[in-house]
Scaffold this motif. Structure first.
Motif, PDB file in Angstrom:
ATOM      1  N   GLU A 170      95.330  66.574   1.088  1.00 11.54           N
ATOM      2  CA  GLU A 170      94.272  67.573   1.268  1.00 11.54           C
ATOM      3  C   GLU A 170      92.978  67.086   0.625  1.00 11.54           C
ATOM      4  O   GLU A 170      91.885  67.237   1.182  1.00 11.54           O
ATOM      5  CB  GLU A 170      94.687  68.903   0.636  1.00 11.54           C
ATOM      6  CG  GLU A 170      95.784  69.639   1.376  1.00 11.54           C
ATOM      7  CD  GLU A 170      96.147  70.951   0.710  1.00 11.54           C
ATOM      8  OE1 GLU A 170      96.877  71.744   1.336  1.00 11.54           O
ATOM      9  OE2 GLU A 170      95.710  71.179  -0.440  1.00 11.54           O
ATOM     10  N   MET A 171      93.131  66.484  -0.542  1.00 13.05           N
ATOM     11  CA  MET A 171      91.977  65.980  -1.275  1.00 13.05           C
ATOM     12  C   MET A 171      91.272  64.871  -0.492  1.00 13.05           C
ATOM     13  O   MET A 171      90.047  64.878  -0.328  1.00 13.05           O
ATOM     14  CB  MET A 171      92.442  65.454  -2.635  1.00 13.05           C
ATOM     15  CG  MET A 171      91.339  65.245  -3.649  1.00 13.05           C
ATOM     16  SD  MET A 171      92.016  64.607  -5.200  1.00 13.05           S
ATOM     17  CE  MET A 171      93.147  65.927  -5.633  1.00 13.05           C
ATOM     18  N   ALA A 172      92.049  63.911  -0.009  1.00 16.05           N
ATOM     19  CA  ALA A 172      91.469  62.786   0.726  1.00 16.05           C
ATOM     20  C   ALA A 172      90.790  63.255   2.006  1.00 16.05           C
ATOM     21  O   ALA A 172      89.701  62.778   2.355  1.00 16.05           O
ATOM     22  CB  ALA A 172      92.552  61.758   1.044  1.00 16.05           C
ATOM     23  N   LEU A 173      91.411  64.201   2.700  1.00 11.29           N
ATOM     24  CA  LEU A 173      90.846  64.688   3.956  1.00 11.29           C
ATOM     25  C   LEU A 173      89.547  65.457   3.715  1.00 11.29           C
ATOM     26  O   LEU A 173      88.530  65.219   4.384  1.00 11.29           O
ATOM     27  CB  LEU A 173      91.863  65.573   4.676  1.00 11.29           C
ATOM     28  CG  LEU A 173      91.466  66.076   6.071  1.00 11.29           C
ATOM     29  CD1 LEU A 173      91.141  64.911   6.995  1.00 11.29           C
ATOM     30  CD2 LEU A 173      92.587  66.934   6.664  1.00 11.29           C
ATOM     31  N   GLY A 174      89.571  66.370   2.757  1.00 14.11           N
ATOM     32  CA  GLY A 174      88.382  67.171   2.481  1.00 14.11           C
ATOM     33  C   GLY A 174      87.225  66.339   1.957  1.00 14.11           C
ATOM     34  O   GLY A 174      86.094  66.419   2.462  1.00 14.11           O
ATOM     35  N   LEU A 175      87.495  65.516   0.943  1.00 15.79           N
ATOM     36  CA  LEU A 175      86.442  64.669   0.385  1.00 15.79           C
ATOM     37  C   LEU A 175      85.991  63.619   1.398  1.00 15.79           C
ATOM     38  O   LEU A 175      84.819  63.225   1.419  1.00 15.79           O
ATOM     39  CB  LEU A 175      86.940  63.983  -0.891  1.00 15.79           C
ATOM     40  CG  LEU A 175      87.289  64.904  -2.067  1.00 15.79           C
ATOM     41  CD1 LEU A 175      87.797  64.086  -3.250  1.00 15.79           C
ATOM     42  CD2 LEU A 175      86.091  65.742  -2.485  1.00 15.79           C
ATOM     43  N   GLY A 176      86.921  63.172   2.243  1.00 20.46           N
ATOM     44  CA  GLY A 176      86.577  62.184   3.264  1.00 20.46           C
ATOM     45  C   GLY A 176      85.610  62.733   4.293  1.00 20.46           C
ATOM     46  O   GLY A 176      84.676  62.041   4.723  1.00 20.46           O
TER      47      GLY A 176
END
Length: 397
Positions: free
Chosen positions: A299-305
């Motif tokens: 979730e973190m990688a997708l959102g920040l990405g």
């Protein structure tokens, strides 16, 4: 122009949010959306700084920045980097760290948070050097003249910015690092080592990039001189043709041509590396702050990405629109925001500072510099109109 530049960002946003909804439901979709907004708000000043560097590159390297660069930003910094940090600090293999991130999210979050002093010291000193080298440089255009003029005089002393950065690092190591947040104890040695590593990284990457950039300029000056000599031998007509070709950017590799074509080769490659390190330094607070919202690395990688993609697109947009040339104080505001972020990162070694405050500081400084630029443009336009009116009166028109 807008759709062409932000098209990929819009597409990735739609795909990313849809994927989040399918995998994690409405809650996951909301988390990814919030993280995207967090990343954009924290990194807006990053886009302005990047634009100042990216405009030196040719179109090919600008595309590399948007393609390969975004892969590094999303998968490298937002997904792989926290895993590596955990693997190094916990002395486990990367596979074990990934397993921990998936199956024991609370422990993974704890280990990443425990590594924050080292991350903050590295990123803080790196960003501080960017700010100091900017503020200590003599420049024709000043935003806060009362401050920038005396600092530019101090900057004439060799390595003065390095001295200031090291003093700042020593202060951080002997104050906030002696009793870090979350009961981490004394991390003075860790902060010192990480800060020096950040300083060395800045000097090495920036130095190599500057070396190749200067070398390329020297080669272009030599070629320009050779072309001018050849044109002189061929007579005045040939000289005029060569001059016109250079002015139109259609021939030679003169200085005007370089500004149109942009840097390529080794100089552009090391500038690209420099951009990636800057992006990494900006992403530290976003990655750490994201744990306040979720401890799911995907979730973190997708959102920040998604947020990082918008920052990349915004960088290219600023370059293509020539925004930094039209609003001359924007770059100043962004560098002041970098200086503020550097200090905030060092302070967060011990004290927690809400990400909203971090983001607002940058937004306020950039907004102020933008408004100052608008006022400057209006004054210059008014002065030009007055001068034109006086000329018409004098000529009797």
């Amino acid at each position: 122009m807008l759709l062409k530049t932000f098209g990929w960002s819009f597409a990735i946003t739609a795909i990313g949010l849809a994927l989040a909804g399918v995998l994690w439901g409405w809650q996951g979709l909301a988390i990814v959306g919030i993280l995207s907004i967090l990343e954009i708000s924290l990194s807006f000043d990053n886009a302005v700084i990047n634009a100042g560097i990216l405009r030196k590159m040719n179109a090919f390297w600008q595309k590399i920045f948007l393609t390969v660069g975004i892969l590094i930003a999303v998968f490298g910094m937002r997904l792989v980097f926290p895993v590596i940090i955990v693997a190094v600090t916990a002395k486990m293999s990367p596979i074990e760290a990934v397993d921990l991130a998936i199956n024991d999210k609370n422990q993974y979050e704890h280990l990443v948070t425990a590594a924050h002093p080292a991350i903050a010291a590295f990123g803080g000193i790196f960003l501080l050097m960017i700010f100091l080298d900017f503020i200590f440089e003599e420049r024709d255009i000043r935003w806060l003249g009362w401050l920038e003029k005396p600092l530019a005089k101090l900057g004439k002393l060799d390595t003065f910015s390095i001295v200031v950065a090291l003093v700042g690092l020593l202060i951080a190591a002997t104050t906030v690092a002696t009793d870090v947040a979350h009961g981490g104890g004394d991390k003075s040695a860790t902060v010192l080592l990480s800060g020096v590593a950040g300083l060395l990284t800045y000097l090495i990457v920036g130095g190599i990039s500057g070396y190749f950039e200067d070398k390329l300029e020297e080669e272009e000056d030599e070629d320009e001189g050779d072309e001018a000599g050849a044109a002189g031998d061929e007579g005045d007509e040939g000289a005029k043709a060569a001059t016109n070709a250079q002015l139109n950017g259609s021939g030679g590799r003169g200085s005007s041509g370089a500004s149109v074509v942009g840097l390529a080769g080794k100089a552009a490659f090391f500038l690209f590396l420099y951009l990636e390190v800057i992006d990494a330094s900006f992403s530290f607070d976003g990655v750490i702050g994201a744990f306040a919202i979720t401890n799911d690395i995907f979730e973190m990688a997708l959102g920040l990405g998604i947020g990082a993609m918008y920052i990349r697109s915004l960088t290219v947009f600023l370059v293509r629109r020539g925004t930094l040339d039209d609003y001359v104080y924007l770059e100043h505001g962004a560098h002041y925001a970098i200086g503020a972020l550097a200090v905030i990162l060092l302070v967060t070694i011990k004290y927690e500072i809400n990400e909203v405050i971090t983001g607002l500081v940058g937004v306020v400084l950039i907004a102020a510099s933008y408004w100052s630029s608008v006022r400057r443009n209006r004054k210059e336009a008014a002065a030009g109109e007055d001068a034109e009116a006086k000329t018409e009166v004098t000529s009797g028109v």
